[in-house]
Scaffold this motif. Structure first.
Motif, PDB file in Angstrom:
ATOM      1  N   GLY A 124       0.832  -1.245  -0.057  1.00  0.00           N
ATOM      2  CA  GLY A 124       0.064   0.147  -0.177  1.00  0.00           C
ATOM      3  C   GLY A 124       0.994   1.242  -0.012  1.00  0.00           C
ATOM      4  O   GLY A 124       0.322   2.414  -0.450  1.00  0.00           O
ATOM      5  N   ARG A 125       1.961   1.125   0.516  1.00  0.00           N
ATOM      6  CA  ARG A 125       3.036   2.295   0.287  1.00  0.00           C
ATOM      7  C   ARG A 125       3.001   2.959  -1.074  1.00  0.00           C
ATOM      8  O   ARG A 125       3.480   2.066  -1.937  1.00  0.00           O
ATOM      9  CB  ARG A 125       4.448   1.823   0.892  1.00  0.00           C
ATOM     10  N   TYR A 126       3.122   4.057  -1.360  1.00  0.00           N
ATOM     11  CA  TYR A 126       3.418   4.710  -2.590  1.00  0.00           C
ATOM     12  C   TYR A 126       4.457   5.908  -2.699  1.00  0.00           C
ATOM     13  O   TYR A 126       4.141   6.696  -1.710  1.00  0.00           O
ATOM     14  CB  TYR A 126       1.822   5.007  -3.548  1.00  0.00           C
ATOM     15  N   VAL A 127       4.824   6.144  -3.654  1.00  0.00           N
ATOM     16  CA  VAL A 127       5.552   7.696  -3.887  1.00  0.00           C
ATOM     17  C   VAL A 127       5.373   7.905  -5.321  1.00  0.00           C
ATOM     18  O   VAL A 127       5.300   7.065  -6.251  1.00  0.00           O
ATOM     19  CB  VAL A 127       7.032   7.309  -3.786  1.00  0.00           C
ATOM     20  N   PRO A 157      18.815  17.006   6.569  1.00  0.00           N
ATOM     21  CA  PRO A 157      17.577  17.289   6.087  1.00  0.00           C
ATOM     22  C   PRO A 157      17.547  17.907   4.796  1.00  0.00           C
ATOM     23  O   PRO A 157      18.600  18.559   4.298  1.00  0.00           O
ATOM     24  CB  PRO A 157      17.357  18.504   7.299  1.00  0.00           C
ATOM     25  N   GLN A 158      16.456  17.622   4.086  1.00  0.00           N
ATOM     26  CA  GLN A 158      16.278  17.995   2.670  1.00  0.00           C
ATOM     27  C   GLN A 158      14.900  18.372   2.487  1.00  0.00           C
ATOM     28  O   GLN A 158      13.941  18.058   3.057  1.00  0.00           O
ATOM     29  CB  GLN A 158      16.402  16.600   1.714  1.00  0.00           C
ATOM     30  N   THR A 159      14.514  19.327   1.591  1.00  0.00           N
ATOM     31  CA  THR A 159      13.283  19.863   0.985  1.00  0.00           C
ATOM     32  C   THR A 159      13.212  19.839  -0.344  1.00  0.00           C
ATOM     33  O   THR A 159      14.010  20.437  -1.298  1.00  0.00           O
ATOM     34  CB  THR A 159      13.099  21.277   1.658  1.00  0.00           C
ATOM     35  N   PHE A 160      12.249  19.276  -0.659  1.00  0.00           N
ATOM     36  CA  PHE A 160      11.751  19.180  -2.182  1.00  0.00           C
ATOM     37  C   PHE A 160      10.350  19.959  -2.435  1.00  0.00           C
ATOM     38  O   PHE A 160       9.251  19.445  -2.015  1.00  0.00           O
ATOM     39  CB  PHE A 160      11.636  17.867  -2.829  1.00  0.00           C
ATOM     40  N   GLY A 161      10.321  21.008  -3.090  1.00  0.00           N
ATOM     41  CA  GLY A 161       9.000  21.791  -3.002  1.00  0.00           C
ATOM     42  C   GLY A 161       8.436  22.014  -1.693  1.00  0.00           C
ATOM     43  O   GLY A 161       9.054  22.848  -0.828  1.00  0.00           O
ATOM     44  N   GLU A 162       7.058  21.462  -1.451  1.00  0.00           N
ATOM     45  CA  GLU A 162       6.541  21.769  -0.033  1.00  0.00           C
ATOM     46  C   GLU A 162       6.688  20.407   0.765  1.00  0.00           C
ATOM     47  O   GLU A 162       6.229  20.458   1.782  1.00  0.00           O
ATOM     48  CB  GLU A 162       4.978  21.838  -0.359  1.00  0.00           C
ATOM     49  N   GLY A 197      11.685   6.203   1.469  1.00  0.00           N
ATOM     50  CA  GLY A 197      12.509   5.410   0.686  1.00  0.00           C
ATOM     51  C   GLY A 197      12.867   6.716  -0.320  1.00  0.00           C
ATOM     52  O   GLY A 197      13.374   7.721   0.315  1.00  0.00           O
ATOM     53  N   LEU A 198      13.145   6.255  -1.697  1.00  0.00           N
ATOM     54  CA  LEU A 198      13.615   7.209  -2.506  1.00  0.00           C
ATOM     55  C   LEU A 198      12.770   8.551  -2.965  1.00  0.00           C
ATOM     56  O   LEU A 198      11.696   8.226  -3.047  1.00  0.00           O
ATOM     57  CB  LEU A 198      13.732   6.353  -3.885  1.00  0.00           C
ATOM     58  N   ILE A 199      13.580   9.554  -2.511  1.00  0.00           N
ATOM     59  CA  ILE A 199      12.651  10.671  -2.755  1.00  0.00           C
ATOM     60  C   ILE A 199      13.446  11.590  -3.958  1.00  0.00           C
ATOM     61  O   ILE A 199      12.994  12.621  -4.332  1.00  0.00           O
ATOM     62  CB  ILE A 199      12.746  11.730  -1.565  1.00  0.00           C
ATOM     63  N   TYR A 200      14.372  11.224  -4.493  1.00  0.00           N
ATOM     64  CA  TYR A 200      15.225  11.989  -5.515  1.00  0.00           C
ATOM     65  C   TYR A 200      16.397  11.080  -6.335  1.00  0.00           C
ATOM     66  O   TYR A 200      16.658  10.164  -5.509  1.00  0.00           O
ATOM     67  CB  TYR A 200      16.009  13.060  -5.044  1.00  0.00           C
ATOM     68  N   THR A 243      11.905  13.738  -8.829  1.00  0.00           N
ATOM     69  CA  THR A 243      11.680  14.325  -7.649  1.00  0.00           C
ATOM     70  C   THR A 243      10.370  14.086  -7.177  1.00  0.00           C
ATOM     71  O   THR A 243       9.354  14.389  -7.676  1.00  0.00           O
ATOM     72  CB  THR A 243      11.788  15.598  -7.950  1.00  0.00           C
ATOM     73  N   ILE A 244      10.531  13.785  -5.651  1.00  0.00           N
ATOM     74  CA  ILE A 244       9.075  13.369  -5.123  1.00  0.00           C
ATOM     75  C   ILE A 244       8.349  14.623  -4.963  1.00  0.00           C
ATOM     76  O   ILE A 244       8.710  15.681  -4.828  1.00  0.00           O
ATOM     77  CB  ILE A 244       9.339  13.129  -3.531  1.00  0.00           C
ATOM     78  N   VAL A 245       6.960  14.325  -5.170  1.00  0.00           N
ATOM     79  CA  VAL A 245       5.965  15.155  -4.987  1.00  0.00           C
ATOM     80  C   VAL A 245       4.561  14.917  -4.040  1.00  0.00           C
ATOM     81  O   VAL A 245       3.961  15.750  -3.546  1.00  0.00           O
ATOM     82  CB  VAL A 245       5.246  15.697  -6.238  1.00  0.00           C
ATOM     83  N   ASP A 246       4.734  13.611  -3.876  1.00  0.00           N
ATOM     84  CA  ASP A 246       3.682  13.237  -2.938  1.00  0.00           C
ATOM     85  C   ASP A 246       3.978  11.428  -2.176  1.00  0.00           C
ATOM     86  O   ASP A 246       4.669  10.755  -3.129  1.00  0.00           O
ATOM     87  CB  ASP A 246       2.424  12.857  -3.576  1.00  0.00           C
TER      88      ASP A 246
END
Length: 217
Positions: free
Chosen positions: A25-28, A141-146, A178-181, A210-213
Motif C-alpha cells: 500500500g505504500r506509494y511515492v 535534512p532535505q526539502t523538495f517543493g512543499e 524511501g527514494l525521494i530523488y 523528484t518526489i511530489v507526494d
C-alpha cells in the motif's frame, strides 16, 4: 545504588531499515524530467515531462525463501490524465542489504547498518561489473517543493567525467519514505577539434526524479 538505563532506538531506525520501507500500500509519486540527446539533432535535446507512481502492490516468496515485494509503476502526463501501468519491478530487504530489481536486474541500493561514507558494490548480483556505491550526507535534512524530510541520506553511485563523456548517478533516501530523488546523467560530448573541451552534448540522456507526494493506500 541507582540503576541507569539507556533507551535504544528501535532496530529499524538504528540500523537504517527506515530508509527502505517495504509495506503493501505504500506509494511515492515523482515528477520526472528526461532530456534525450541524439546525434542527428545536433545537440538539441528532446524533453519529456511526466509523473511516475510506484506502489508496493503485493508480495511473493522467491527461490531463496525470502519475502519479495512487487512494485507496480504507473505513469501519466498530467494531473488530469489517468494512470497507465508502465512496468512491474520488485524489491526485498534482508538483514544487511536492500535490493531492488529494475527490469529484472538486481541492484544493491543500501547496506545496513547505514552510516556516512559506507561503501559497497551496487552490482554485486548482476553482470554489469563492479560499481562502488557510497553513502554521503547522512541524516541531512532535505526539502523538495512543499515536502520536508528531517533525515535523509545520499547514495553516490559513481561518477566518471572526461573531455568526451560524463556519467553520474545519485539517489537520495528519506526515513519512512524511501527514494525521494534520483539523478542520472550519461552523455557524450562533441569531440571534433572545433568543439573538443567545450562541453557541447552530442548524445545521451539526463534524467531527474523528484518526489511530489507519498503515503499509503
Amino acid at each position: 545504588m541507582v540503576a541507569c538505563q539507556k533507551t535504544l532506538e528501535p532496530d529499524d531506525k538504528r540500523l537504517g531499515y527506515v530508509y527502505f520501507p517495504l509495506e503493501i500500500g505504500r506509494y511515492v509519486i515523482y515528477n520526472v524530467e528526461e532530456l534525450t540527446y541524439r546525434v542527428p539533432n545536433n545537440g538539441i535535446p528532446q524533453r519529456r515531462v511526466y509523473q511516475l507512481k510506484e506502489i508496493v502492490a503485493d508480495t511473493f516468496t522467491n527461490l531463496s525463501g525470502e519475502k519479495q515485494f512487487v512494485l507496480e509503476r504507473y505513469t501519466r502526463t498530467s494531473f488530469e490524465t489517468p494512470w497507465q501501468i508502465d512496468s512491474v519491478w520488485s524489491a526485498l530487504r534482508t538483514g544487511s542489504q536492500a535490493i531492488k530489481f529494475e527490469n529484472n536486474v538486481p541492484y544493491v541500493k543500501l547496506v545496513f547498518p547505514t552510516e556516512n561514507n559506507k561503501t559497497w558494490n551496487g552490482n554485486a548480483y548482476n553482470d554489469k561489473g563492479e560499481q562502488t556505491y557510497r553513502i554521503t550526507d547522512f541524516r541531512k535534512p532535505q526539502t523538495f517543493g512543499e515536502l520536508s524530510f528531517p533525515n535523509t541520506l545520499k547514495v553516490n553511485m559513481g561518477k566518471d567525467s572526461s573531455l568526451v563523456s560524463h556519467i553520474q548517478r545519485e539517489e537520495i533516501f528519506a526515513e519512512n519514505v524511501g527514494l525521494i530523488y534520483l539523478f542520472r546523467k550519461n552523455i557524450r560530448y562533441f569531440s571534433d577539434p572545433p568543439n573538443l573541451g567545450l562541453g557541447k552534448i552530442e548524445s545521451g540522456k539526463i534524467e531527474k526524479f523528484t518526489i511530489v507526494d507519498y503515503g499509503k493506500e
